[in-house]
Design a protein around this motif. Structure first.
Motif: not given
Length: 1205
Positions: A959, A1078, A1107
């Motif tokens: 992420c 996400e 994500h």
């Protein structure tokens, strides 16, 4: 009195040479207490010392244990026993007997002499100020360090020594350091707390008393360790041992329990919440008063209570298993609601029945029952505790309370038997987290109606928790007023009731046999059978029916009559150790003894063996025995039988807890019964028959115990202090407190879904400090450590390799198909040789292994005869048969069974001499718990999962905001999860090779918006059979559960492909920024029903961060349209700006010229003002400077203005 530095009457008279005595309350102070105070002397709370010595007038011997007359015969017997057991007395002459003394001190009592506290406070306090001084130490300054409210103060004393202070100093100078092992009892409610067998081993720190003394270095000193507490545990065992240096001091166990029925008042003095403490023991409370049973939940009860004090609503209360105790008058209303349905003959204040559980006390007075829930913040919320005694079943006539000795399903139980209008019913009480509820059983009809009789009464009830079965002893009155008894079984689940057994009306005629199988064909005597109660052992399924007889059965249907117990006596109560033996107390206070698995009943008191033992105690001048004594109760503690007796010695009364010498009494009986006088030459000699078939019995090849006992153990040593004599200060003790707290907090935090890179709960503590370990050691070696304290990182660790101690463990946990092996070495007395065609040596001894549930476990015994050593070696293997237990959570709903190892013909005849006295051999009973052992768990192997996914997907994208505790996975990548099976006890950790079912049971776009899904939603989101377009994920695996509802995964699975179809909750997730959406999935992994390799139902719930989720077509088109529109608009704007730019420049120039013109006009107006030359000069200067760049234009404008004028 409950403050520190004060003592109770009965404590002052407890013998200090008692090996099993109370927790010491100040030896020297007790010796200095005056003994001449009168009984009626009053003393106020908190003022000075108080004497509770009771002076009695001259009286005849009282109680069931009169002092034996020392006739010549018994004196000779005592001399004979001394000659036969010289090791006992001569060892005392050669070896000094020492014993540990442990007291509880709060923070203010550290270093003070003769102080004692009770475990009342349960709140922790901060020690951050002390840790702030450790600026250069291997600690985390960002952590919060807390301390426990109490310390354990440790000393020791020896026989014949006057000064205990000199002994302690000598021990310290010779290197003695007490080692303290604290064992936390696992909680009852496993739904709230984790089931674990946790221990922490600490080394005590020497501390010098701050009191003034004439010595240069030290006068008074003691050793101290923190007394840790743990959520979910209110019962702690403290085992104190030596480090091997200094004098020999045997190990000793103390019970340090939290007392939730004490509280601190406004003046900080302790006071009871259940009533008022009485400070005088009156002889009429105990003399000639029958003994009564002590009822409690086995291994779970921190506070024990005992009623039966005549005409007083008072109880004996203890939180140390009667090593010290209180006499408390209860604050109950003492109502008596007699009516036509409650045939109560008279009123009395006596508390007849008293039962203690983990958090709640129950009592019965007359026909009413009350309960009181203590304050235990480590178990439940404060609002569960009681402010006063609560009366329950007020409209019922309760004739008896029956205890339930074992908890189950996260609750404890108690039963109330009714009389009057609800005769034939049982009020079944359930205690969960201090909350009490009762229900009436049977549910639909009474027992009398169910067994088709008009008149019946329930005499006793036993609850078998493992089967949810209630056994009732029912008295039935026939049509001719004749009475008979039946054992009735009631199933709480199916509401099914059945008669198991009808007890014969008369006692069978055994005709000289030890036991008799009741088949219905035997002859009977004229003595009627009068049943009074039942007892059940869940470990070996032994049901005992007792009265003026003993019947035992292992299946509740076929009974054996034990003929050794005389039919002229009547049993009052049984005391069961649940470890293979029990004690029997009759109505006339006789004590009998029974070994389970045998049929012989031994009389311990009164007996010739008892008189011999008393004679020896007189020779040794023991203070634990007196000419007149009355037994108060009898109970087991740590598999040993103890008496609580009221002694009258020198016209003074006191209560004493003492060990019941069962082994010695059995030895003396054997010597007394089997001897022969033989003439050798001109004199007679004594010869004795030893019925023990072996001379040596040893257990060998025992495996490491932790894998079977499931004991987790931590080791912690005090921080090193930079002080020449090694004495600690209050600050260093506070550091010790904080380190112990942090160690236990790491233990509790370690049980999390994501597995650590290193399978050790202490790894996170030292992971960033290990490289500096030598530097910290350098500072300590040069006495430069901050705060004069050095914290050694190697002193705080988890122990995974405990060694066996040549004895069977306290209990054994068996998983599916696992086994436990050991060997038994026996040396026989006489070899047996068989002659014939082939010379053969027979085994001189035989070993039997008795299994309580042979359908569930099996035992294999292999034998090897060692001819040259006249010995036999037996290999015993106990195995689970994979048939009696379904899958369960770790430590939950375990099946109780047992294994009994017995040498044939040796029960009650074989003893081993130890430094603590004789110990019975040849009858080894080990409880066995079948199911998923505590300490096993399933964890998400995030380390290997990341590594494998990176290899398989050729890349890995985390992420944007990286969270090291929860890495992200990309939606479009195939997800390959891996899991670990971790053993928190042994330290083993390996890949989970079994099958499992994975379900998404919750989720949300953020951590704050995660919601739980319903069962219907879980099916739609995870089942391959779903037709609604709601699937969140899919897999190429074709293996499914039996109902085809869910996919079955394994470590060899092809991975998970994320779908997030149209009707799934993760479909069309709205992004919160410019990055891709996400989603947090709450994932449940379970092997229940799909993995047959274990009894464990591994259930793991963890969050998975995904994500890069795609947008829906509609939202993507909308975003594309908006984006394209913005782009086109920007392009058009750019073109327009380019085309109009020349005109815009011209306009800007004209606009600038006009602005400058305006500025010039204002400047010229300022020059033409003649009112003030100074103003003109100043204004002209300013105007000139402000328009310097455009002076030509401005000047021209000024001239034009002047010409016009």
């Amino acid at each position: 009195m409950r403050g520190r530095g004060k003592e109770r009457a009965w404590e002052e008279h407890l013998p200090h040479d008692e090996g099993e005595g109370r927790i010491d309350k100040g030896r020297d102070k007790a010796q200095k207490t005056s003994e001449g105070q009168a009984t009626g002397e009053k003393s106020k709370r908190g003022q000075g010392k108080r004497s509770h010595v009771t002076h009695l007038p001259e009286m005849f011997p009282v109680g069931p244990a009169p002092w034996p007359r020392l006739r010549v015969l018994w004196a000779l017997w005592a001399l004979l026993v001394v000659l036969l057991a010289p090791w006992r007395l001569w060892a005392i002459q050669e070896t000094q007997e020492c014993t540990w003394q442990v007291v509880l001190n709060n923070l203010e009592s550290v270093g003070k002499n003769d102080t004692i506290d009770h475990f009342v406070d349960q709140e922790l306090y901060t020690v951050d100020k002390v840790f702030d001084l450790l600026v250069d130490a291997p600690i985390d300054p960002d952590e919060t360090y807390l301390g426990f409210p109490y310390y354990l103060k440790i000393n020791y004393s020896c026989t014949g020594e006057v000064s205990s202070e000199a002994l302690v100093r000598k021990g310290h100078l010779t290197g003695l350091k007490p080692v303290v092992l604290v064992t936390f009892q696992s909680p009852v409610n496993f739904h709230r707390w984790k089931i674990e067998q946790l221990q922490i081993q600490m080394e005590a720190a020497p501390f010098r008393s701050p009191e003034r003394c004439d010595a240069e270095e030290v006068c008074l000193m003691s050793w101290y360790t923190p007394m840790p507490i743990k959520n979910g545990s209110v019962v702690m065992r403290v085992d104190v041992s030596s480090n091997g240096l200094g004098p020999f001091i045997p190990n000793k166990r103390f019970h340090v329990n939290i007392n939730g029925f004490l509280e601190r008042g406004r003046d900080h003095e302790l006071q009871f919440t259940v009533g008022n403490e009485l400070f005088h023991l009156i002889p009429r409370h105990f003399v000639n008063v029958p003994s009564r049973p002590l009822w409690y939940t086995v291994d779970q009860t921190p506070v024990l209570i005992l009623g039966g004090i005549p005409e007083e609503k008072a109880i004996l209360l203890t939180d140390t298993n009667f090593k010290d105790f209180f006499l408390v008058e209860l604050s109950i209303d003492s109502c008596w609601v007699g009516s036509f349905y409650c045939p109560q003959a008279s009123f009395t204040a006596t508390i007849y029945d008293a039962i203690a559980t983990e958090s709640t006390l129950f009592i019965r007075q007359n026909q009413l029952i009350y309960y009181f829930t203590g304050t235990y913040t480590t178990l439940y919320e404060n609002n569960h505790s009681s402010e006063r005694w609560v009366r329950v079943l007020a409209n019922e006539c309760i004739k008896r309370l029956c205890p339930v000795h074992f908890h189950s399903n996260g609750s404890e139980y108690v039963m109330a038997l009714t009389a009057g209008k609800n005769e034939g019913y049982v009020h079944f009480g359930t205690i969960t987290d201090g909350l009490v509820s009762f229900k009436l059983l049977p549910r639909d009809r009474s027992v009398c109606n169910a067994i088709l009789v008009d008149n019946c009464s329930i005499t006793w009830a036993v609850f078998i928790a493992g089967d949810y079965n209630l056994l009732m002893l029912v008295e039935i009155v026939g049509p001719t007023s004749s009475k008979y008894f039946q054992v009735v079984s009631y199933d709480l689940v199916s509401d099914y009731l059945v008669v198991l057994y009808t007890i014969p009306e008369f006692i069978p005629d055994a005709r000289g046999l030890e036991f008799l199988m009741i088949l219905g064909t035997e002859s009977y005597t004229n003595f009627p059978m009068v049943p009074k109660g039942m007892s059940y052992n869940p470990y070996n399924n032994l049901l005992l029916i007792w009265g003026n007889f003993l019947l035992q059965s292992f299946n509740s249907e076929n009974f054996i009559y034990l003929a050794d117990f005389p039919k002229e006596l009547s049993i009052k109560y049984l005391v069961n150790s649940f470890r293979g033996d029990m004690a029997i107390v009759t109505e006339n206070e006789e004590i009998w003894y029974l070994l389970e698995g045998s049929y012989q009943v031994y009389q311990l008191f009164p007996s010739k063996a008892w008189e011999v033992y008393i004679s020896l105690q007189v020779l040794q001048q023991s203070s634990r025995y007196a000419p007149n004594e009355t037994m108060v109760t009898l109970f087991y503690e740590d598999n040993k039988l103890y008496q609580l007796v009221y002694l009258i010695d020198n016209q003074q009364g006191r209560l004493v807890k003492r060990l019941m010498p069962v082994e010695q009494l059995l030895m003396y009986q054997q010597i007394n019964n089997e001897y022969v006088l033989e003439r050798q030459g001109s004199h007679l000699t004594l010869s004795f028959s030893n019925f023990c078939p072996f001379t040596v019995m040893r257990l060998q090849e025992l495996p490491n115990p932790q894998i079977y006992t499931r004991q987790e153990r931590y080791r912690a040593q005090p921080p090193r202090v930079l002080e020449p004599w090694g004495f600690h200060s209050e600050n260093s003790l506070a550091v010790y407190q904080g380190l112990i707290y942090y160690l236990l907090s790491l233990h509790s935090k370690y049980d999390k879904p994501y597995a650590e890179p290193v399978h050790d709960s202490t790894w996170r503590w030292w992971k960033n400090k290990k490289q500096d370990q030598e530097y910290y050691f350098y500072l300590a070696s040069n006495w430069r450590s901050a705060g004069s304290v050095h914290v050694d990182m190697t002193s705080y660790e988890k122990i995974y390799d405990l060694k066996a101690e040549n004895e069977l463990p306290e209990r054994i946990f068996l998983d599916k198909g696992t086994s436990y092996s050991f060997s038994v070495f026996l040396t026989a007395r006489k070899p047996e040789v068989q002659h014939g065609p082939s010379f053969q040596v027979l085994s001189p001894v035989d070993l039997a292994v008795v299994l309580a549930d042979p359908d569930c476990i099996e035992a294999m015994v292999k034998e090897k005869v060692l001819v040259n050593r006249n010995s036999v070696l037996f290999w015993v293997t106990l195995s689970d048969k994979r048939s009696c237990f379904d899958q369960g959570i770790s430590g939950h709903h375990l099946m109780k069974t047992s294994m009994l190892v017995n040498v044939l013909g040796s029960s009650g005849h074989c003893f081993q001499n130890t430094n603590r006295g004789p110990r019975m051999q040849s009858n080894l009973m080990v409880p066995v718990l079948i199911g998923c052992p505590p300490g096993k768990r399933l964890a998400f192997d995030i380390t290997y999962t990341l590594q494998y996914n990176r290899v398989q997907n050729k890349h890995y994208f985390d992420c944007v905001k990286v969270d090291p505790e929860m890495p992200c996975f990309l939606f479009r990548d195939i997800f390959y999860p891996f899991f670990l099976i971790q053993d928190l006890v042994t330290g083993d950790s390996g890949s989970f090779q079994g099958s499992y079912v994975l379900k998404v049971v919750g989720g949300g776009p953020t951590l704050d918006t995660i919601k739980e899904y319903s069962e219907e939603e879980i099916y739609r989101f995870n089942s391959p059979l779903d037709k609604t377009g709601s699937l969140i994920w899919t897999t190429e695996n074709t293996t499914t559960t039996e109902d085809l509802a869910f996919n079955i995964m394994s470590h060899n699975s092809l991975g998970i492909e994320w779908l997030c179809l149209e009707n799934s909750p993760c479909h069309d997730t709205i992004p919160h920024n410019i990055f891709a959406p996400e989603f947090f999935f709450k994932v449940l992994v379970s092997n229940r029903g799909v993995d047959e390799s274990t009894y464990c139902d591994y259930q793991l719930t963890f969050l998975l961060h995904i994500h890069g989720l795609p947008l829906s077509a509609r939202r993507a088109f909308l975003i594309l349209l908006v984006s394209a529109s913005l782009f086109v608009g920007l392009v058009i704007l750019y073109i327009v700006c380019c085309l109009l730019s020349p005109y815009m420049v011209k306009v800007c120039n004209i606009l600038r010229w006009k602005i400058n013109s305006i500025i010039g006009l204002e400047s010229s107006y300022t020059y033409s003002t003649p009112s003030d030359s100074r103003a003109f000069s100043r204004s002209g200067t300013v105007s000139w400077r402000s328009s310097r760049l455009n002076s030509r234009v401005v000047y021209k404008g000024a001239e034009e203005n002047k010409a016009e004028t």
